[in-house]
Motif scaffolding. Structure first.
Motif, PDB file in Angstrom:
ATOM      1  N   GLY A  29       0.802  -1.217   0.000  1.00  0.00           N
ATOM      2  CA  GLY A  29       0.000   0.000   0.000  1.00  0.00           C
ATOM      3  C   GLY A  29       0.831   1.261   0.000  1.00  0.00           C
ATOM      4  N   THR A  30       0.178   2.372   0.231  1.00  0.00           N
ATOM      5  CA  THR A  30       0.833   3.680   0.285  1.00  0.00           C
ATOM      6  C   THR A  30       1.662   3.794   1.556  1.00  0.00           C
ATOM      7  OG1 THR A  30      -1.094   4.586  -0.847  1.00  0.00           O
ATOM      8  CG2 THR A  30       0.427   6.153   0.124  1.00  0.00           C
ATOM      9  N   VAL A  31       2.846   4.351   1.414  1.00  0.00           N
ATOM     10  CA  VAL A  31       3.748   4.418   2.559  1.00  0.00           C
ATOM     11  C   VAL A  31       4.323   5.823   2.741  1.00  0.00           C
ATOM     12  CG1 VAL A  31       4.431   1.989   2.460  1.00  0.00           C
ATOM     13  CG2 VAL A  31       5.726   3.698   1.156  1.00  0.00           C
ATOM     14  N   ASN A  32       4.769   6.065   3.940  1.00  0.00           N
ATOM     15  CA  ASN A  32       5.621   7.213   4.244  1.00  0.00           C
ATOM     16  C   ASN A  32       7.041   6.683   4.417  1.00  0.00           C
ATOM     17  OD1 ASN A  32       3.304   8.770   4.323  1.00  0.00           O
ATOM     18  ND2 ASN A  32       3.173   8.760   6.546  1.00  0.00           N
ATOM     19  N   LEU A  33       8.008   7.407   3.888  1.00  0.00           N
ATOM     20  CA  LEU A  33       9.399   6.942   3.890  1.00  0.00           C
ATOM     21  C   LEU A  33      10.310   7.975   4.527  1.00  0.00           C
ATOM     22  CD1 LEU A  33       9.144   5.672   0.261  1.00  0.00           C
ATOM     23  CD2 LEU A  33       9.730   4.185   2.170  1.00  0.00           C
ATOM     24  N   PHE A  34      11.335   7.489   5.198  1.00  0.00           N
ATOM     25  CA  PHE A  34      12.234   8.370   5.935  1.00  0.00           C
ATOM     26  C   PHE A  34      13.674   7.881   5.814  1.00  0.00           C
ATOM     27  CE2 PHE A  34       8.630  10.169   8.198  1.00  0.00           C
ATOM     28  CZ  PHE A  34       7.745   9.112   8.278  1.00  0.00           C
ATOM     29  N   TRP A  35      14.582   8.831   5.904  1.00  0.00           N
ATOM     30  CA  TRP A  35      15.981   8.522   6.168  1.00  0.00           C
ATOM     31  C   TRP A  35      16.377   9.255   7.455  1.00  0.00           C
ATOM     32  CZ3 TRP A  35      19.541   5.192   4.368  1.00  0.00           C
ATOM     33  CH2 TRP A  35      19.301   4.555   3.139  1.00  0.00           C
ATOM     34  N   TYR A  36      16.961   8.487   8.373  1.00  0.00           N
ATOM     35  CA  TYR A  36      17.467   9.043   9.616  1.00  0.00           C
ATOM     36  C   TYR A  36      18.984   8.880   9.644  1.00  0.00           C
ATOM     37  CZ  TYR A  36      12.860   9.442  11.811  1.00  0.00           C
ATOM     38  OH  TYR A  36      11.576   9.808  12.127  1.00  0.00           O
ATOM     39  N   VAL A  37      19.635   9.752  10.384  1.00  0.00           N
ATOM     40  CA  VAL A  37      21.085   9.671  10.558  1.00  0.00           C
ATOM     41  C   VAL A  37      21.408   9.637  12.053  1.00  0.00           C
ATOM     42  CG1 VAL A  37      21.363  12.200  10.450  1.00  0.00           C
ATOM     43  CG2 VAL A  37      23.315  10.715   9.959  1.00  0.00           C
ATOM     44  N   GLN A  38      22.408   8.856  12.381  1.00  0.00           N
ATOM     45  CA  GLN A  38      22.858   8.768  13.775  1.00  0.00           C
ATOM     46  C   GLN A  38      24.349   9.030  13.795  1.00  0.00           C
ATOM     47  OE1 GLN A  38      22.318   4.907  15.703  1.00  0.00           O
ATOM     48  NE2 GLN A  38      21.740   5.927  17.595  1.00  0.00           N
ATOM     49  N   TYR A  39      24.737  10.235  14.207  1.00  0.00           N
ATOM     50  CA  TYR A  39      26.150  10.555  14.353  1.00  0.00           C
ATOM     51  C   TYR A  39      26.689   9.893  15.613  1.00  0.00           C
ATOM     52  CZ  TYR A  39      25.027  13.992  10.801  1.00  0.00           C
ATOM     53  OH  TYR A  39      24.596  14.591   9.646  1.00  0.00           O
ATOM     54  N   VAL A  81      30.536  14.150  -0.375  1.00  0.00           N
ATOM     55  CA  VAL A  81      30.481  13.966   1.083  1.00  0.00           C
ATOM     56  C   VAL A  81      31.636  14.698   1.774  1.00  0.00           C
ATOM     57  CG1 VAL A  81      29.272  11.778   0.958  1.00  0.00           C
ATOM     58  CG2 VAL A  81      31.781  11.799   0.961  1.00  0.00           C
ATOM     59  N   GLN A  82      31.403  14.942   3.066  1.00  0.00           N
ATOM     60  CA  GLN A  82      32.412  15.547   3.916  1.00  0.00           C
ATOM     61  C   GLN A  82      32.729  14.613   5.074  1.00  0.00           C
ATOM     62  OE1 GLN A  82      29.939  18.992   4.767  1.00  0.00           O
ATOM     63  NE2 GLN A  82      31.303  20.268   3.544  1.00  0.00           N
ATOM     64  N   TRP A  83      33.841  14.869   5.721  1.00  0.00           N
ATOM     65  CA  TRP A  83      34.230  14.029   6.858  1.00  0.00           C
ATOM     66  C   TRP A  83      33.122  13.980   7.912  1.00  0.00           C
ATOM     67  CZ3 TRP A  83      35.145  15.692  11.947  1.00  0.00           C
ATOM     68  CH2 TRP A  83      35.696  14.718  12.794  1.00  0.00           C
ATOM     69  N   SER A  84      32.411  15.101   8.047  1.00  0.00           N
ATOM     70  CA  SER A  84      31.354  15.185   9.060  1.00  0.00           C
ATOM     71  C   SER A  84      30.125  14.337   8.710  1.00  0.00           C
ATOM     72  CB  SER A  84      30.923  16.641   9.252  1.00  0.00           C
ATOM     73  OG  SER A  84      30.485  17.193   8.019  1.00  0.00           O
ATOM     74  N   ASP A  85      30.103  13.753   7.538  1.00  0.00           N
ATOM     75  CA  ASP A  85      29.001  12.853   7.173  1.00  0.00           C
ATOM     76  C   ASP A  85      29.217  11.436   7.691  1.00  0.00           C
ATOM     77  OD1 ASP A  85      28.797  14.532   3.995  1.00  0.00           O
ATOM     78  OD2 ASP A  85      27.498  14.794   5.756  1.00  0.00           O
ATOM     79  N   THR A  86      30.334  11.198   8.346  1.00  0.00           N
ATOM     80  CA  THR A  86      30.576   9.894   8.974  1.00  0.00           C
ATOM     81  C   THR A  86      29.495   9.641  10.003  1.00  0.00           C
ATOM     82  OG1 THR A  86      32.967   9.957   8.632  1.00  0.00           O
ATOM     83  CG2 THR A  86      32.163   8.601  10.449  1.00  0.00           C
ATOM     84  N   ALA A  87      28.720   8.580   9.802  1.00  0.00           N
ATOM     85  CA  ALA A  87      27.562   8.319  10.649  1.00  0.00           C
ATOM     86  C   ALA A  87      26.925   7.008  10.210  1.00  0.00           C
ATOM     87  CB  ALA A  87      26.547   9.451  10.520  1.00  0.00           C
ATOM     88  N   GLU A  88      25.870   6.654  10.924  1.00  0.00           N
ATOM     89  CA  GLU A  88      25.059   5.516  10.508  1.00  0.00           C
ATOM     90  C   GLU A  88      23.746   6.060   9.956  1.00  0.00           C
ATOM     91  OE1 GLU A  88      25.404   2.169  12.866  1.00  0.00           O
ATOM     92  OE2 GLU A  88      24.457   0.960  11.295  1.00  0.00           O
ATOM     93  N   TYR A  89      23.326   5.493   8.827  1.00  0.00           N
ATOM     94  CA  TYR A  89      22.141   5.970   8.126  1.00  0.00           C
ATOM     95  C   TYR A  89      21.089   4.863   8.085  1.00  0.00           C
ATOM     96  CZ  TYR A  89      25.122   9.801   6.697  1.00  0.00           C
ATOM     97  OH  TYR A  89      25.963  10.890   6.715  1.00  0.00           O
ATOM     98  N   PHE A  90      19.874   5.222   8.471  1.00  0.00           N
ATOM     99  CA  PHE A  90      18.788   4.252   8.539  1.00  0.00           C
ATOM    100  C   PHE A  90      17.628   4.702   7.660  1.00  0.00           C
ATOM    101  CE2 PHE A  90      20.226   1.558  11.977  1.00  0.00           C
ATOM    102  CZ  PHE A  90      21.065   2.357  12.720  1.00  0.00           C
ATOM    103  N   CYS A  91      17.114   3.766   6.898  1.00  0.00           N
ATOM    104  CA  CYS A  91      15.901   3.974   6.120  1.00  0.00           C
ATOM    105  C   CYS A  91      14.724   3.419   6.925  1.00  0.00           C
ATOM    106  CB  CYS A  91      16.025   3.257   4.782  1.00  0.00           C
ATOM    107  SG  CYS A  91      14.630   3.505   3.663  1.00  0.00           S
TER     108      CYS A  91
END
Lengths: 114, 112
Positions: A29-39, A81-91
């Protein structure tokens, strides 16, 4: 119940390289989608979200994602990308209607080398 | 700035103890969630609630229990902690429609 797949759990790249992280979900069905980041050492923060309308969404810090309904995908991109983009990314995905389960993928550990 | 708070931030307890992890939000959100996350690993949904007096189990089997007596409060309880419960516990809340979830800082639990 819906589920999310993220591949290439560990990504290492140099500064100024382009980044693309894949996200596929399973739900009919129809969904809402997200990307989260965890530094490192910080709480989860929203990068961007898609509810409806233009399938190309722009988020914070130069990130963007494209929703392709036919492929059940919501891939994340950043041209340089920059060094500060080092992180974990979750969909994450949640149905627009129906159950309230907010499901996350396994995440991508991204390391940017200066 | 999201207003969702978790206490304590860090907790070290002995096996067999009963503990309650607190989560409160001041945004009036009806939906709240608990996730378990080991360092650098995925988030596992263990409980969620879509309103007062409603709770559901998530995808990951958990020996914890939750309650939702007030909109703003969603505590998680472990009746008898074990070393296998050592993990980080994340609380989140979400509004009614077409909104994102906001996360607390997490509680890092160590059971010795």
């Amino acid at each position: 119940a819906q589920s999310v797949s993220q591949h290439n759990h560990h990504v290492i790249l140099s500064e100024a390289a382009s980044l693309e992280l894949g996200c596929n979900y399973s739900y009919g069905g129809t969904v809402n989608l997200f990307w989260y980041v965890q530094y490192p050492g910080q709480h989860l923060q929203l990068l961007l979200k898609y509810f409806s309308g233009d399938p190309l969404v722009k988020g914070i810090k130069g990130f963007e994602a494209e929703f392709i309904k036919s492929k059940f995908s919501f891939n994340l991109r950043k041209p340089s990308v920059q060094w500060s983009d080092t992180a974990e990314y979750f969909c994450a995905v949640i149905p627009s209607y129906g159950n309230n389960r907010l499901a996350f993928g396994k995440g991508n550990q991204v390391v940017v080398i200066p | 700035e999201a207003d969702i708070y978790q206490t304590p931030r860090y907790l070290v307890i002995g096996t067999g103890k009963k503990i309650t992890l607190e989560c409160s939000q001041t945004m009036g959100h009806d939906k709240m969630y608990w996730y378990q996350q080991d360092p650098g690993m995925e988030l596992h949904l263990i409980h969620y609630s879509y309103g007062v007096n409603s709770t559901e189990k998530g995808d990951l089997s958990s020996e914890s229990t939750v309650s939702r007596i007030r909109t703003e409060h969603f505590p998680l309880t472990l009746e008898s902690a074990r070393p296998s419960h050592t993990s980080q516990y994340l609380c989140a809340s979400r509004g009614t429609f077409n909104t994102e979830a906001f996360f607390g800082q997490g509680t890092r639990l160590t059971v010795v």
